[in-house]
Scaffold this motif. Sequence first.
Motif, PDB file in Angstrom:
ATOM      1  N   ALA A   1       0.957  -1.477  -0.432  1.00 32.41           N
ATOM      2  CA  ALA A   1       0.082  -0.234   0.429  1.00 32.41           C
ATOM      3  C   ALA A   1       0.862   1.116   0.060  1.00 32.41           C
ATOM      4  CB  ALA A   1      -0.868   0.055   0.985  1.00 32.41           C
ATOM      5  N   PRO A   2       1.701   1.331   1.087  1.00 35.51           N
ATOM      6  CA  PRO A   2       2.602   2.493   0.909  1.00 35.51           C
ATOM      7  C   PRO A   2       3.243   3.111  -0.520  1.00 35.51           C
ATOM      8  CG  PRO A   2       2.804   1.857   2.903  1.00 35.51           C
ATOM      9  CD  PRO A   2       2.369   0.582   1.888  1.00 35.51           C
ATOM     10  N   LEU A   3       3.605   2.193  -0.869  1.00 35.39           N
ATOM     11  CA  LEU A   3       4.512   2.258  -1.993  1.00 35.39           C
ATOM     12  C   LEU A   3       4.012   2.067  -3.071  1.00 35.39           C
ATOM     13  CD1 LEU A   3       7.248   1.602  -4.166  1.00 35.39           C
ATOM     14  CD2 LEU A   3       6.376  -0.768  -4.088  1.00 35.39           C
ATOM     15  N   LEU A   4       2.747   1.497  -3.132  1.00 37.21           N
ATOM     16  CA  LEU A   4       1.236   2.259  -4.529  1.00 37.21           C
ATOM     17  C   LEU A   4       1.259   3.181  -4.346  1.00 37.21           C
ATOM     18  CD1 LEU A   4      -0.013  -1.470  -4.845  1.00 37.21           C
ATOM     19  CD2 LEU A   4       1.494   0.091  -5.851  1.00 37.21           C
ATOM     20  N   GLU A   5       0.658   3.720  -2.740  1.00 39.87           N
ATOM     21  CA  GLU A   5       0.139   5.397  -2.938  1.00 39.87           C
ATOM     22  C   GLU A   5       1.261   6.393  -3.746  1.00 39.87           C
ATOM     23  OE1 GLU A   5      -1.477   5.522   1.320  1.00 39.87           O
ATOM     24  OE2 GLU A   5      -2.946   4.216   1.082  1.00 39.87           O
ATOM     25  N   THR A   6       2.332   6.546  -3.204  1.00 42.09           N
ATOM     26  CA  THR A   6       3.674   6.599  -3.623  1.00 42.09           C
ATOM     27  C   THR A   6       4.144   7.333  -5.058  1.00 42.09           C
ATOM     28  OG1 THR A   6       4.726   6.803  -1.597  1.00 42.09           O
ATOM     29  CG2 THR A   6       5.702   7.623  -3.659  1.00 42.09           C
ATOM     30  N   VAL A   7       4.153   5.736  -5.496  1.00 46.89           N
ATOM     31  CA  VAL A   7       4.094   6.101  -7.474  1.00 46.89           C
ATOM     32  C   VAL A   7       2.667   6.494  -7.955  1.00 46.89           C
ATOM     33  CG1 VAL A   7       3.777   4.215  -9.210  1.00 46.89           C
ATOM     34  CG2 VAL A   7       5.626   3.691  -7.401  1.00 46.89           C
ATOM     35  N   HIS A   8       1.534   6.103  -7.160  1.00 48.41           N
ATOM     36  CA  HIS A   8       0.481   7.063  -8.100  1.00 48.41           C
ATOM     37  C   HIS A   8      -0.367   8.310  -7.580  1.00 48.41           C
ATOM     38  CE1 HIS A   8      -4.289   8.179  -8.273  1.00 48.41           C
ATOM     39  NE2 HIS A   8      -4.475   7.140  -8.227  1.00 48.41           N
TER      40      HIS A   8
ATOM     41  N   PRO B   1      10.279  -7.023   0.144  1.00 45.12           N
ATOM     42  CA  PRO B   1      10.562  -5.919   1.192  1.00 45.12           C
ATOM     43  C   PRO B   1       9.639  -4.495   0.910  1.00 45.12           C
ATOM     44  CG  PRO B   1      13.038  -7.675   0.929  1.00 45.12           C
ATOM     45  CD  PRO B   1      11.842  -7.386  -0.079  1.00 45.12           C
ATOM     46  N   ALA B   2       9.542  -4.167   2.412  1.00 45.33           N
ATOM     47  CA  ALA B   2       9.167  -3.119   2.188  1.00 45.33           C
ATOM     48  C   ALA B   2       9.756  -2.268   1.692  1.00 45.33           C
ATOM     49  CB  ALA B   2       8.408  -2.504   3.786  1.00 45.33           C
ATOM     50  N   CYS B   3       9.407  -0.962   0.901  1.00 47.72           N
ATOM     51  CA  CYS B   3      10.504  -0.313  -0.273  1.00 47.72           C
ATOM     52  C   CYS B   3       9.983   0.967   0.945  1.00 47.72           C
ATOM     53  CB  CYS B   3       9.613   0.254  -0.955  1.00 47.72           C
ATOM     54  SG  CYS B   3      10.995   1.307  -2.092  1.00 47.72           S
ATOM     55  N   GLU B   4      11.910   1.324   1.917  1.00 49.48           N
ATOM     56  CA  GLU B   4      11.972   2.478   2.483  1.00 49.48           C
ATOM     57  C   GLU B   4      12.123   3.625   1.477  1.00 49.48           C
ATOM     58  OE1 GLU B   4      10.767   2.286   5.620  1.00 49.48           O
ATOM     59  OE2 GLU B   4      10.598  -0.176   5.762  1.00 49.48           O
ATOM     60  N   ALA B   5      11.252   4.404   2.284  1.00 46.78           N
ATOM     61  CA  ALA B   5      11.610   6.321   1.793  1.00 46.78           C
ATOM     62  C   ALA B   5      11.308   6.051  -0.396  1.00 46.78           C
ATOM     63  CB  ALA B   5      13.441   6.645   2.255  1.00 46.78           C
ATOM     64  N   ALA B   6      10.770   5.558  -0.531  1.00 45.22           N
ATOM     65  CA  ALA B   6       9.984   5.495  -1.754  1.00 45.22           C
ATOM     66  C   ALA B   6      10.692   6.511  -2.908  1.00 45.22           C
ATOM     67  CB  ALA B   6       9.076   4.947  -2.027  1.00 45.22           C
ATOM     68  N   GLU B   7      11.896   7.049  -3.728  1.00 43.21           N
ATOM     69  CA  GLU B   7      11.256   7.933  -4.480  1.00 43.21           C
ATOM     70  C   GLU B   7      11.192   7.418  -6.004  1.00 43.21           C
ATOM     71  OE1 GLU B   7      14.612  10.196  -4.133  1.00 43.21           O
ATOM     72  OE2 GLU B   7      14.759   9.585  -1.703  1.00 43.21           O
ATOM     73  N   PRO B   8       9.962   7.853  -6.472  1.00 38.00           N
ATOM     74  CA  PRO B   8       9.577   6.879  -7.730  1.00 38.00           C
ATOM     75  C   PRO B   8      10.372   8.516  -8.840  1.00 38.00           C
ATOM     76  CG  PRO B   8       7.962   7.642  -6.252  1.00 38.00           C
ATOM     77  CD  PRO B   8       8.687   8.067  -5.432  1.00 38.00           C
TER      78      PRO B   8
END
Length: 228
Positions: A27-34, A60-67
């Motif tokens: 969820a956090p990763l997909l929210e960030t990409v969206h 694994p969970a993507c920490e501090a995601a930067e698309p």
Amino acid sequence: MSLLPRLLILPLALLLALPATAWGDDAPLLETVHAFLYEQSQALGDEVMIEVHPPAGQFPACEAAEPFLPGQRELAPGRVSVGVRCGDEGRQVRYLQAQLTVFGDYPVAARQLSPGERLGADDLRLERGDLGRLPRQALREIDAALGLQLTRPLGEGRPLLASMLRAEPLVERRQRVVVEAHGRGFRVTREGEALDEGGHGERVRVRLSGREIIEAEVIAPGRLAVAL
């Protein structure tokens, strides 16, 4: 069938209000990409639908995601690949796929148009639709076509392509023309015969009096220029 892609086409405000359990650990990763695609796509059209596909495997969970957009390419409607840097200093990189559907206005022929017609406002009208389905060279603004000449037939309701428009010829084939040659501190003119027709800014071949053939840029009716 997973409900995830359908949920992701909702407006961003609704998207972020959904509980994280709807998407699980991604969820956090997909929210960030969206959110990234939502921001990047605002200039593409009036209405944008974004469908982000979840990762194909378990990560694994993507920490501090930067698309980011791979290769610094411009965003366009259709299938999009989005890179995401994860962890300290972005050392881990993942790639997700998304689908962008963009709706907006574009000009079409208001009636059957013939080659050689000089386009005016009454010849065109705006239609609304999926911009991703338009040909690559389709124009988006009516003003971009006004005053230009059509080079081939165009049926009513068909979109305008940049390749089918040209500036109205200022020089005709076999016309006697004046060619200006200019450089630092001098300017000379010679007469010649145009071997092609051309509009403002186009380059045409000219046969000079000594049978020499050169290329020159159309700058005005019957006048061309070369830089030395």
